[in-house]
Design a protein around this motif. Structure first.
Motif, PDB file in Angstrom:
ATOM      1  N   ALA A  78       0.812  -1.217   0.000  1.00 16.85           N
ATOM      2  CA  ALA A  78       0.000   0.000   0.000  1.00 16.85           C
ATOM      3  C   ALA A  78       0.846   1.268   0.000  1.00 16.85           C
ATOM      4  O   ALA A  78       0.340   2.354  -0.309  1.00 16.85           O
ATOM      5  CB  ALA A  78      -0.921   0.008   1.224  1.00 16.85           C
ATOM      6  N   ASN A  79       2.141   1.139   0.330  1.00 23.50           N
ATOM      7  CA  ASN A  79       2.970   2.335   0.513  1.00 23.50           C
ATOM      8  C   ASN A  79       4.144   2.464  -0.455  1.00 23.50           C
ATOM      9  O   ASN A  79       4.634   3.570  -0.680  1.00 23.50           O
ATOM     10  CB  ASN A  79       3.546   2.349   1.942  1.00 23.50           C
ATOM     11  N   LEU A  80       4.613   1.356  -1.010  1.00 17.66           N
ATOM     12  CA  LEU A  80       5.913   1.374  -1.669  1.00 17.66           C
ATOM     13  C   LEU A  80       5.987   2.331  -2.857  1.00 17.66           C
ATOM     14  O   LEU A  80       6.888   3.178  -2.923  1.00 17.66           O
ATOM     15  CB  LEU A  80       6.308  -0.036  -2.112  1.00 17.66           C
ATOM     16  N   ALA A  81       5.075   2.223  -3.816  1.00 21.62           N
ATOM     17  CA  ALA A  81       5.146   3.078  -5.000  1.00 21.62           C
ATOM     18  C   ALA A  81       5.060   4.546  -4.604  1.00 21.62           C
ATOM     19  O   ALA A  81       5.792   5.395  -5.133  1.00 21.62           O
ATOM     20  CB  ALA A  81       4.026   2.726  -5.982  1.00 21.62           C
ATOM     21  N   TRP A  82       4.202   4.841  -3.665  1.00 17.74           N
ATOM     22  CA  TRP A  82       4.002   6.210  -3.184  1.00 17.74           C
ATOM     23  C   TRP A  82       5.267   6.783  -2.579  1.00 17.74           C
ATOM     24  O   TRP A  82       5.680   7.903  -2.894  1.00 17.74           O
ATOM     25  CB  TRP A  82       2.861   6.173  -2.170  1.00 17.74           C
ATOM     26  N   ILE A  83       5.963   6.011  -1.733  1.00 16.76           N
ATOM     27  CA  ILE A  83       7.153   6.553  -1.068  1.00 16.76           C
ATOM     28  C   ILE A  83       8.327   6.653  -2.045  1.00 16.76           C
ATOM     29  O   ILE A  83       9.105   7.614  -2.005  1.00 16.76           O
ATOM     30  CB  ILE A  83       7.526   5.737   0.191  1.00 16.76           C
ATOM     31  N   VAL A  84       8.484   5.687  -2.942  1.00 20.61           N
ATOM     32  CA  VAL A  84       9.585   5.751  -3.916  1.00 20.61           C
ATOM     33  C   VAL A  84       9.408   6.961  -4.835  1.00 20.61           C
ATOM     34  O   VAL A  84      10.376   7.684  -5.121  1.00 20.61           O
ATOM     35  CB  VAL A  84       9.668   4.442  -4.732  1.00 20.61           C
ATOM     36  N   GLU A  85       8.195   7.198  -5.288  1.00 24.36           N
ATOM     37  CA  GLU A  85       7.940   8.365  -6.139  1.00 24.36           C
ATOM     38  C   GLU A  85       8.251   9.665  -5.401  1.00 24.36           C
ATOM     39  O   GLU A  85       8.823  10.607  -5.979  1.00 24.36           O
ATOM     40  CB  GLU A  85       6.478   8.352  -6.591  1.00 24.36           C
ATOM     41  N   ARG A  86       7.918   9.738  -4.128  1.00 27.30           N
ATOM     42  CA  ARG A  86       8.204  10.943  -3.341  1.00 27.30           C
ATOM     43  C   ARG A  86       9.708  11.142  -3.151  1.00 27.30           C
ATOM     44  O   ARG A  86      10.208  12.273  -3.210  1.00 27.30           O
ATOM     45  CB  ARG A  86       7.516  10.866  -1.983  1.00 27.30           C
ATOM     46  N   VAL A  87      10.431  10.063  -2.925  1.00 26.78           N
ATOM     47  CA  VAL A  87      11.887  10.160  -2.764  1.00 26.78           C
ATOM     48  C   VAL A  87      12.531  10.714  -4.028  1.00 26.78           C
ATOM     49  O   VAL A  87      13.350  11.645  -3.992  1.00 26.78           O
ATOM     50  CB  VAL A  87      12.490   8.784  -2.410  1.00 26.78           C
ATOM     51  N   LEU A  88      12.171  10.152  -5.175  1.00 23.39           N
ATOM     52  CA  LEU A  88      12.795  10.563  -6.432  1.00 23.39           C
ATOM     53  C   LEU A  88      12.339  11.948  -6.878  1.00 23.39           C
ATOM     54  O   LEU A  88      13.071  12.651  -7.575  1.00 23.39           O
ATOM     55  CB  LEU A  88      12.497   9.528  -7.517  1.00 23.39           C
ATOM     56  N   ALA A  89      11.150  12.354  -6.460  1.00 23.19           N
ATOM     57  CA  ALA A  89      10.712  13.717  -6.755  1.00 23.19           C
ATOM     58  C   ALA A  89      11.464  14.730  -5.905  1.00 23.19           C
ATOM     59  O   ALA A  89      11.828  15.808  -6.379  1.00 23.19           O
ATOM     60  CB  ALA A  89       9.210  13.846  -6.514  1.00 23.19           C
TER      61      ALA A  89
ATOM     62  N   PRO B 173      17.411  17.740  12.592  1.00 20.12           N
ATOM     63  CA  PRO B 173      15.997  17.568  12.944  1.00 20.12           C
ATOM     64  C   PRO B 173      15.166  17.029  11.783  1.00 20.12           C
ATOM     65  O   PRO B 173      15.350  17.418  10.631  1.00 20.12           O
ATOM     66  CB  PRO B 173      15.558  18.987  13.316  1.00 20.12           C
ATOM     67  N   ILE B 174      14.268  16.121  12.113  1.00 23.85           N
ATOM     68  CA  ILE B 174      13.287  15.617  11.150  1.00 23.85           C
ATOM     69  C   ILE B 174      11.909  15.609  11.814  1.00 23.85           C
ATOM     70  O   ILE B 174      11.803  15.662  13.040  1.00 23.85           O
ATOM     71  CB  ILE B 174      13.607  14.194  10.655  1.00 23.85           C
ATOM     72  N   THR B 175      10.888  15.519  11.000  1.00 21.99           N
ATOM     73  CA  THR B 175       9.528  15.325  11.504  1.00 21.99           C
ATOM     74  C   THR B 175       9.090  13.917  11.151  1.00 21.99           C
ATOM     75  O   THR B 175       9.068  13.535   9.979  1.00 21.99           O
ATOM     76  CB  THR B 175       8.557  16.349  10.891  1.00 21.99           C
ATOM     77  N   PHE B 176       8.770  13.143  12.165  1.00 20.29           N
ATOM     78  CA  PHE B 176       8.342  11.757  11.991  1.00 20.29           C
ATOM     79  C   PHE B 176       6.812  11.715  11.971  1.00 20.29           C
ATOM     80  O   PHE B 176       6.161  12.236  12.883  1.00 20.29           O
ATOM     81  CB  PHE B 176       8.879  10.905  13.138  1.00 20.29           C
ATOM     82  N   VAL B 177       6.252  11.109  10.935  1.00 16.35           N
ATOM     83  CA  VAL B 177       4.797  11.073  10.766  1.00 16.35           C
ATOM     84  C   VAL B 177       4.319   9.636  10.889  1.00 16.35           C
ATOM     85  O   VAL B 177       4.780   8.752  10.160  1.00 16.35           O
ATOM     86  CB  VAL B 177       4.393  11.650   9.396  1.00 16.35           C
TER      87      VAL B 177
ATOM     88  N   GLN C  98      18.500  17.838   4.165  1.00 15.34           N
ATOM     89  CA  GLN C  98      19.387  18.212   5.260  1.00 15.34           C
ATOM     90  C   GLN C  98      20.231  17.035   5.745  1.00 15.34           C
ATOM     91  O   GLN C  98      21.368  17.217   6.201  1.00 15.34           O
ATOM     92  CB  GLN C  98      18.583  18.794   6.422  1.00 15.34           C
ATOM     93  N   ILE C  99      19.711  15.822   5.607  1.00 16.13           N
ATOM     94  CA  ILE C  99      20.528  14.656   5.954  1.00 16.13           C
ATOM     95  C   ILE C  99      21.687  14.514   4.975  1.00 16.13           C
ATOM     96  O   ILE C  99      22.843  14.297   5.368  1.00 16.13           O
ATOM     97  CB  ILE C  99      19.655  13.391   5.965  1.00 16.13           C
TER      98      ILE C  99
ATOM     99  N   SER D  58       6.624   7.332   7.202  1.00 11.10           N
ATOM    100  CA  SER D  58       6.942   7.999   8.463  1.00 11.10           C
ATOM    101  C   SER D  58       8.168   8.894   8.335  1.00 11.10           C
ATOM    102  O   SER D  58       8.304   9.879   9.068  1.00 11.10           O
ATOM    103  CB  SER D  58       7.141   6.970   9.574  1.00 11.10           C
ATOM    104  N   HIS D  59       9.055   8.558   7.411  1.00 11.17           N
ATOM    105  CA  HIS D  59      10.218   9.400   7.116  1.00 11.17           C
ATOM    106  C   HIS D  59       9.903  10.235   5.882  1.00 11.17           C
ATOM    107  O   HIS D  59       9.703   9.694   4.792  1.00 11.17           O
ATOM    108  CB  HIS D  59      11.461   8.543   6.868  1.00 11.17           C
ATOM    109  N   ARG D  60       9.872  11.539   6.054  1.00  9.68           N
ATOM    110  CA  ARG D  60       9.459  12.431   4.964  1.00  9.68           C
ATOM    111  C   ARG D  60      10.614  12.635   3.975  1.00  9.68           C
ATOM    112  O   ARG D  60      11.710  13.040   4.379  1.00  9.68           O
ATOM    113  CB  ARG D  60       9.030  13.780   5.515  1.00  9.68           C
ATOM    114  N   PRO D  61      10.408  12.375   2.700  1.00 14.78           N
ATOM    115  CA  PRO D  61      11.453  12.632   1.714  1.00 14.78           C
ATOM    116  C   PRO D  61      11.920  14.093   1.713  1.00 14.78           C
ATOM    117  O   PRO D  61      13.053  14.375   1.325  1.00 14.78           O
ATOM    118  CB  PRO D  61      10.782  12.260   0.389  1.00 14.78           C
TER     119      PRO D  61
END
Length: 256
Positions: A14-25, A201-205, A103-104, A95-98
Motif C-alpha cells: 500500500a505504501n511502496l510506489a508512493w514513497i519511492v515516487e516521493r523520494v525521487l521527486a 531535525p526531522i519530523t516523523f509522521v 538536510q541529511i 513515516s520518514h518524509r522525503p
C-alpha cells in the motif's frame, strides 16, 4: 557523490510506489534499493515494476522475513559492492518524509560519518504518535545514553545516512541485532570507533496505511542487548574475566 536509499519492506504494497515516487521527486539524483523480505502481499512485484520503469530503482529479493537489521546489512553490502558513496536508511511507510532528505544529505556531504535524522533535537518532532510510542522511543534512547555513553538525542531512529568509509570500518558481519536495536547497535559502533555522529531535525509522521512492525519482541531484544552491552562497558574487564589464578609457589615447582 552517489547516494543510495535503502528501503526494507515486508507487506508494504500500500505504501511502496508512493514513497519511492516521493523520494525521487524530492531528490532526483538518488538511487533507491528496495530490500524485500519475501512479502506475501505482492510488495516485491511492485518493486520490480518500479525498477523496470526507472533505472534509479533497484530490488533485492530476500526469500523470507529475516528482520530489519539483516535487510540493512544486505543492502549495505549491495551498495558498497556497487560503489555508492553514501548509503541511507529509510522506512517504507511514509513515516520518514522525503522532504527531510536534503538536510541529511547536506550533513553527510560535510564529512559526518553518521547522520541521524532526529525527532528529539530542536526543530524535530513527531506527528500523530501515541503516547506509548513516544515513551518507548525516548525511554530507549535515554537507557542507551546512560548504559552506553551515547551522546545523541535519538538513538533508535531509522532515518539516517552513512558514508561509505564509515561502513567499511565497521565489522558488519558481527552485527546480529534486529528491530530498532539495530539502530542503537550501529550508532554505538560508530561512536566507539571515534567517528563523528551528527543529528539533524526531522519530523516523523505516523503511518496512515498498513500495519506497524513494532512488537513486544523487538522492545525486549533492545532492552536485553543494551543491558548486555552496558554491562560489558561498565564492569571492569578484570572482573569480567574472573579471578586470576594464584601464583605458583616455589614448593610446587618441579625440582623444588
Amino acid at each position: 557523490m552517489t547516494a543510495l536509499v535503502i528501503i526494507p519492506t515486508y507487506d508494504e504494497a500500500a505504501n511502496l510506489a508512493w514513497i519511492v515516487e516521493r523520494v525521487l521527486a524530492a531528490q532526483p539524483q538518488l538511487h533507491v534499493l528496495v530490500a524485500d523480505d519475501g512479502s506475501p502481499d505482492g510488495t516485491g512485484a511492485i518493486a520490480d515494476a518500479l525498477a523496470a520503469a526507472d533505472d534509479r530503482v533497484h530490488v533485492l529479493h530476500r526469500v523470507s522475513k529475516q528482520g530489519l537489521g539483516s535487510a540493512y546489512r544486505a543492502g549495505f553490502a549491495w551498495g558498497l559492492e556497487r560503489g555508492y558513496d553514501t548509503l541511507l536508511e529509510m522506512d517504507a511507510d511514509g513515516s520518514h518524509r522525503p522532504e527531510d532528505l536534503a538536510q541529511i544529505l547536506a550533513a553527510s556531504a560535510t564529512g559526518a560519518d553518521l547522520v541521524l535524522g532526529s525527532r528529539w533535537v530542536p526543530g524535530g518532532g513527531v506527528v500523530n504518535w501515541p503516547w506509548h510510542r513516544r515513551l518507548i522511543s525516548r525511554g530507549g534512547t535515554l537507557y542507551a545514553r546512560l548504559l552506553l555513553g551515547l551522546d545523541v538525542k535519538d538513538a533508535t531512529g531509522g532515518f539516517r545516512a552513512f558514508r561509505r568509509e564509515t561502513l567499511e570500518r565497521l565489522p558488519l558481519d558481527q552485527v546480529a541485532s534486529q528491530g530498532y536495536c539495530f539502530q542503537i547497535d550501529m550508532t554505538r559502533r560508530v561512536a566507539a570507533a571515534g567517528m563523528d555522529v551528527v543529528e539533524v531535525p526531522i519530523t516523523f509522521v505516523e503511518r496512515e496505511r498498513g500495519e506497524s512492525k513494532m512488537s513486544g519482541a523487538i522492545v525486549r531484544e533492545a532492552l536485553w542487548r543494551v543491558t548486555v552491552w552496558g554491562a560489558a562497558r561498565l564492569v571492569p574487564r578484570r572482573l569480567r574475566k574472573g579471578p586470576r589464578p594464584e601464583p605458583e609457589s616455589l614448593a610446587s615447582r618441579p625440582g623444588a
